[in-house]
Design a protein around this motif. Structure first.
Motif, short mmCIF file in Angstrom:
data_model
loop_
_atom_site.label_atom_id
_atom_site.label_comp_id
_atom_site.label_asym_id
_atom_site.label_seq_id
_atom_site.Cartn_x
_atom_site.Cartn_y
_atom_site.Cartn_z
N LYS A 146 0.58 -1.30 0.48
CA LYS A 146 -0.17 0.15 -0.08
C LYS A 146 0.72 1.61 0.60
O LYS A 146 0.80 2.36 0.75
CB LYS A 146 -0.41 0.23 1.49
CG LYS A 146 -2.01 -1.02 1.28
CD LYS A 146 -3.33 -1.03 0.38
CE LYS A 146 -3.82 -1.92 0.89
NZ LYS A 146 -5.08 -2.23 -0.36
N LYS A 195 -1.01 6.59 -5.81
CA LYS A 195 -1.39 5.52 -4.65
C LYS A 195 -1.12 4.52 -5.82
O LYS A 195 -1.36 4.23 -6.65
CB LYS A 195 -2.66 6.19 -4.41
CG LYS A 195 -2.64 7.12 -3.34
CD LYS A 195 -3.47 7.65 -2.79
CE LYS A 195 -3.66 8.14 -1.80
NZ LYS A 195 -4.57 8.79 -0.70
N GLU A 218 -1.22 -0.39 -4.97
CA GLU A 218 -1.42 -1.51 -3.79
C GLU A 218 0.17 -1.84 -3.42
O GLU A 218 0.26 -3.04 -2.18
CB GLU A 218 -2.09 -3.70 -4.66
CG GLU A 218 -3.36 -2.90 -5.01
CD GLU A 218 -3.93 -2.43 -3.71
OE1 GLU A 218 -4.50 -3.60 -2.55
OE2 GLU A 218 -5.52 -1.93 -4.19
#
Length: 185
Positions: free
Chosen positions: A78, A94, A96
């Motif tokens: 993240k 941003k 995963e």
């Protein structure tokens, strides 16, 4: 009962001052139910830096793991990157997961990568390679982008901070929003 408890605490403090040979208590931890992966791990790390154009950036994540000591690659879960551009605008990325390389100052993001710029531009793709020292970015996966002026779909992109230019590849399709006030459709 309350005055008796306070008197007992004061008595313990006075006893510890009068009798310095008494060892103080210490806290310890147990590792009975903790699994260690053998990697260096950190919760909520922050990597701060400045690129060649003196633009500040911050890379954060929920978890960071380094496979072995001295290794410059750090695996991020993240991750998010915030970059303040020379003109005062900001850019946020941003994803995963990602890999931050401290030696080459690169950040590879993958899995639902989103890029937001404070002028209303946003872009979504599956993988982005970001060179933090140069301020450049590129991706070869499908790109979906939207901004106040329209929606764009392309097969890849490259970003250069020189002039803040995005180059889209693979016959990009652009749909412009009409301006109802000016009578443009």
């Amino acid at each position: 009962l309350l005055p008796t408890g306070a008197l007992a605490i004061v008595g313990i403090i006075i006893f510890s001052w009068v009798n310095p040979t008494t060892k103080s208590f210490r806290l310890d931890y147990a590792t009975a139910n903790v699994d260690f992966s053998g990697q260096d791990e950190m919760l909520r790390p922050q990597f701060l830096g400045v690129d060649e154009k003196q633009q500040r950036y911050t890379v954060t994540a929920e978890v960071a793991m380094r496979p072995e000591r001295g290794h410059q690659q750090v695996f991020l879960m993240k991750p998010a990157a915030d970059i303040t551009l020379a003109n005062g605008d900001w850019l946020t990325l941003k994803a995963e997961q990602g890999i931050y390389n401290g030696e080459t100052k690169t950040l590879e993001l993958q899995g639902a990568v989103s890029m937001y710029v404070d002028n209303g531009f946003e872009m979504h793709t599956e993988k982005v390679e970001f060179d933090l020292s140069q301020g450049t970015a590129r991706g070869d996966d499908v790109v979906l982008s939207q901004s106040p002026w329209g929606i764009l779909k392309a097969k890849g992109f490259q970003y250069s901070p020189d002039g803040q230019v995005f180059l889209f590849s693979g016959r990009p399709v652009l749909v412009l929003h009409g301006n109802q006030k000016a009578g443009i459709k």
